[in-house]
Design an enzyme around this catalytic site. Structure first.
Site, PDB file in Angstrom:
ATOM      1  CB  ILE A  87      48.412  -5.250 -35.999  1.00 47.24           C
ATOM      2  CG1 ILE A  87      47.467  -5.584 -34.859  1.00 47.24           C
ATOM      3  CG2 ILE A  87      48.571  -3.759 -36.097  1.00 47.24           C
ATOM      4  CD1 ILE A  87      48.044  -6.607 -33.929  1.00 47.24           C
ATOM      5  CB  ALA A  88      44.040  -7.432 -39.294  1.00 47.30           C
TER       6      ALA A  88
ATOM      7  CB  THR B  37      39.794  -1.616 -37.574  1.00 49.07           C
ATOM      8  OG1 THR B  37      40.608  -1.002 -36.582  1.00 49.07           O
ATOM      9  CG2 THR B  37      38.594  -0.741 -37.866  1.00 49.07           C
TER      10      THR B  37
ATOM     11  CD  GLU C 191      48.894   0.810 -32.590  1.00 48.32           C
ATOM     12  OE1 GLU C 191      48.570  -0.283 -32.077  1.00 48.32           O
ATOM     13  OE2 GLU C 191      48.370   1.252 -33.626  1.00 48.32           O
ATOM     14  NE  ARG C 192      45.726   3.264 -27.250  1.00 47.62           N
ATOM     15  CZ  ARG C 192      44.769   2.563 -26.669  1.00 47.62           C
ATOM     16  NH1 ARG C 192      44.795   2.365 -25.362  1.00 47.62           N
ATOM     17  NH2 ARG C 192      43.781   2.058 -27.388  1.00 47.62           N
TER      18      ARG C 192
HETATM   19  C1  LIG Z   1      45.121   5.614 -41.740  1.00 42.39           C
HETATM   20  C2  LIG Z   1      44.548   4.599 -40.796  1.00 42.39           C
HETATM   21  C3  LIG Z   1      45.324   3.498 -40.444  1.00 42.39           C
HETATM   22  C4  LIG Z   1      44.811   2.514 -39.600  1.00 42.39           C
HETATM   23  N1  LIG Z   1      45.555   1.390 -39.339  1.00 42.39           N
HETATM   24  C5  LIG Z   1      44.985   0.356 -38.666  1.00 42.39           C
HETATM   25  C6  LIG Z   1      45.660  -0.895 -38.530  1.00 42.39           C
HETATM   26  O1  LIG Z   1      46.805  -1.064 -38.972  1.00 42.39           O
HETATM   27  N2  LIG Z   1      45.026  -1.907 -37.896  1.00 42.39           N
HETATM   28  C7  LIG Z   1      43.771  -1.775 -37.375  1.00 42.39           C
HETATM   29  O2  LIG Z   1      43.248  -2.735 -36.807  1.00 42.39           O
HETATM   30  N3  LIG Z   1      43.081  -0.589 -37.485  1.00 42.39           N
HETATM   31  C8  LIG Z   1      43.661   0.458 -38.126  1.00 42.39           C
HETATM   32  N4  LIG Z   1      42.980   1.652 -38.264  1.00 42.39           N
HETATM   33  C9  LIG Z   1      41.629   1.751 -37.725  1.00 42.39           C
HETATM   34  C10 LIG Z   1      41.491   2.689 -36.526  1.00 42.39           C
HETATM   35  O3  LIG Z   1      42.129   2.133 -35.397  1.00 42.39           O
HETATM   36  C11 LIG Z   1      39.999   2.939 -36.323  1.00 42.39           C
HETATM   37  O4  LIG Z   1      39.565   3.755 -37.396  1.00 42.39           O
HETATM   38  C12 LIG Z   1      39.687   3.614 -34.990  1.00 42.39           C
HETATM   39  O5  LIG Z   1      39.920   2.715 -33.932  1.00 42.39           O
HETATM   40  C13 LIG Z   1      38.229   4.091 -34.919  1.00 42.39           C
HETATM   41  O6  LIG Z   1      37.323   3.107 -35.302  1.00 42.39           O
HETATM   42  P1  LIG Z   1      36.189   3.460 -36.388  1.00 42.39           P
HETATM   43  O7  LIG Z   1      36.857   4.036 -37.572  1.00 42.39           O
HETATM   44  O8  LIG Z   1      35.357   2.246 -36.594  1.00 42.39           O
HETATM   45  O9  LIG Z   1      35.317   4.609 -35.714  1.00 42.39           O
HETATM   46  P2  LIG Z   1      34.099   4.403 -34.718  1.00 42.39           P
HETATM   47  O10 LIG Z   1      34.441   3.428 -33.666  1.00 42.39           O
HETATM   48  O11 LIG Z   1      32.867   4.167 -35.504  1.00 42.39           O
HETATM   49  O12 LIG Z   1      34.007   5.841 -34.051  1.00 42.39           O
HETATM   50  C14 LIG Z   1      33.335   6.956 -34.666  1.00 42.39           C
HETATM   51  C15 LIG Z   1      33.333   8.122 -33.681  1.00 42.39           C
HETATM   52  O13 LIG Z   1      32.602   7.749 -32.510  1.00 42.39           O
HETATM   53  C16 LIG Z   1      33.393   7.942 -31.362  1.00 42.39           C
HETATM   54  N5  LIG Z   1      33.126   6.926 -30.357  1.00 42.39           N
HETATM   55  C17 LIG Z   1      33.023   5.569 -30.552  1.00 42.39           C
HETATM   56  N6  LIG Z   1      32.813   4.964 -29.370  1.00 42.39           N
HETATM   57  C18 LIG Z   1      32.811   5.923 -28.431  1.00 42.39           C
HETATM   58  C19 LIG Z   1      32.643   5.931 -27.014  1.00 42.39           C
HETATM   59  N7  LIG Z   1      32.500   4.804 -26.327  1.00 42.39           N
HETATM   60  N8  LIG Z   1      32.676   7.111 -26.360  1.00 42.39           N
HETATM   61  C20 LIG Z   1      32.847   8.267 -27.034  1.00 42.39           C
HETATM   62  N9  LIG Z   1      33.027   8.325 -28.374  1.00 42.39           N
HETATM   63  C21 LIG Z   1      33.002   7.178 -29.059  1.00 42.39           C
HETATM   64  C22 LIG Z   1      34.828   7.830 -31.851  1.00 42.39           C
HETATM   65  O14 LIG Z   1      35.723   8.456 -30.962  1.00 42.39           O
HETATM   66  C23 LIG Z   1      34.732   8.508 -33.199  1.00 42.39           C
HETATM   67  O15 LIG Z   1      34.821   9.895 -33.026  1.00 42.39           O
HETATM   68  C24 LIG Z   1      43.500   2.658 -39.061  1.00 42.39           C
HETATM   69  C25 LIG Z   1      42.743   3.791 -39.393  1.00 42.39           C
HETATM   70  C26 LIG Z   1      43.245   4.738 -40.251  1.00 42.39           C
HETATM   71  C27 LIG Z   1      42.370   5.918 -40.613  1.00 42.39           C
END
Ligand SMILES: Cc1cc2nc3c(=O)[nH]c(=O)nc-3n(C[C@H](O)[C@H](O)[C@H](O)COP(=O)(O)OP(=O)(O)OC[C@H]3O[C@@H](n4cnc5c(N)ncnc54)[C@H](O)[C@@H]3O)c2cc1C
Length: 381
Positions: free
Chosen positions: A124-125, A127, A246-247
């Protein structure tokens, strides 16, 4: 509480658990080191899992699934966590539930049996490099051209990315509309697909047994018939709805991990000696373990309630967010405490607790960070 058993367990699930456990012990556990080195499971692991009934256990039999309930998925998730094995069949289930819920009959018949057998691996894509928490800001676009969409953009951190033959992609089908109406989910069949490219698996802090990759879509043609849902623009609401599944699943894995950490560390504290006595004789060690065991049990009761409510179709978004938030915070707290009780050995990767510590950390980040979970819960105040 040693005599506690989840109320949702029955004889059929006990038998299923036995099959799943034996399979994981014989087929997956011995391969973990190799998977970690190659940064992905073996290709045939998916087919073996499919043949044994680990994939899509809660999808109806008419689509090739196991015909069970979410309890079956919970059993698989628990057994993987209890064995310390990482294999993202949970993502396979998540993808299948998008198709089951929003796909038409043709799409379900085409993709679900192949996902259930492990002939296709799903991802599922959502991010993107510049949009994670803020899903509305995604840039990947899918523009109609005759009977196709032209898909352009990139996705990052995608679990199962290397193996994926079927990727459910969140894309903007209307760049001018508000995100709540401009995003759609489109199923991409990746085999021999021109313009589709997979980056190498990321080197992660933990869970290197699973392939996590960047995906690139350079003017990729996808049939418009691969849109999920009756009309364009339902993607955001579909994601919000499915993220509950998922959650809860993450909560299930968190509780099983806490229980494993407490069990491993209790055994260690009884065996390891310091100052002429077993660690468990020190009140501090005993109290810390007592606290961890209590928290794990509170977590168990909470997740059992979530599972029962989810199966009854009564688990709301806020409670699912609470489960993801609180149980993963609890998991990290307990595992960290257990590392401390192991002393220096707790920092050595040959000790399971050290791996659990590294593997646990991401639970607070993916599927919506825990800060986003607090936002979701906060909206209900
Ligand atoms: C091992 C792994 C597997 C994953 N698998 C998938 C997958 O299969 N498919 C997929 O689509 N994604 C996947 N992800 C992505 C994951 O869902 C994202 O990394 C996550 O949603 C956070 O997004 P970001 O990394 O861009 O962080 P950011 O959104 O940049 O966040 C950075 C920090 O800012 C904080 N922040 C951001 N917005 C707010 C707000 N409004 N209020 C307070 N704090 C905030 C966050 O909590 C975090 O601490 C995966 C990630 C990892 C590490």
């Amino acid at each position: 509480m040693s005599n506690y058993e989840s109320a949702w367990i029955n004889d059929e699930l006990r038998m299923y658990r036995k099959t799943v456990r034996e399979f994981i012990q014989t087929e997956f556990l011995p391969r973990q080191q190799e998977w970690r080195k190659q940064h992905r499971p073996d290709s045939d692991a998916w087919k073996k899992a499919g043949q044994t009934g680990l994939l899509l256990p809660d999808v109806p039999e008419e689509y090739g699934g196991g015909g069970g309930t979410f309890a079956h998925q919970a059993v698989v998730t628990e057994e993987l966590a209890s064995a310390g094995v990482h294999f993202s069949c949970g993502v396979q289930s998540i993808v299948s539930h998008y198709i089951l819920q929003y796909g038409n009959e043709e799409q379900k018949k085409k993709w679900l049996p192949a996902l259930a057998q492990g002939d296709l691996v799903g991802a599922i894509a959502m991010t993107e490099p510049s949009a994670g928490s803020d899903l509305q800001a995604i840039k990947t676009s899918a523009i109609r051209d005759g009977n196709d969409y032209i898909l352009s953009g990139s996705k990052t951190f995608i679990t199962n990315g290397w193996h994926a033959g079927l990727v459910c992609v969140a894309a903007k089908t209307d760049r001018r509309a508000a995100a709540s109406r401009g995003i759609s989910m489109i199923v991409v069949e990746t085999k021999d697909l021109s313009g589709y490219r997979v980056g190498s698996s990321f080197e992660k802090v933990g869970m290197n047994e699973v392939d996590t990759c960047e995906l690139f879509f350079d003017d990729v043609r996808v049939p418009s018939a691969n849109l999920l849902g009756a009309a364009e623009g339902s993607g955001l609401s579909q994601m919000m709805e499915q993220l509950r599944y998922e959650r809860v699943m993450i909560g299930v894995g968190a509780v099983a991990t806490m229980e494993r950490a407490v069990a491993i560390t209790t055994k260690y504290a009884k065996e390891r000696k310091a100052f002429g006595q077993a660690l468990i004789e020190f009140q501090n060690a005993r109290f810390k373990l007592a606290q961890c065991k209590t928290e794990a049990h509170v977590g168990r009761v909470f997740i059992d309630d979530c599972i029962a409510r989810f199966m009854a179709g009564q688990l709301d978004t806020v409670t699912a967010a609470m489960a993801k938030y609180w149980l993963t915070e609890c998991q990290c707290r307990i595992v960290d405490e257990c590392v401390q009780l192991h002393g220096g050995y707790g920092y050595m990767t040959e000790y399971p607790i050290a791996r659990m510590w590294a593997d646990s950390r991401v639970q607070r980040i993916y599927a919506g960070t825990n800060e986003i979970m607090l936002e979701v819960i906060g909206w209900s105040l």
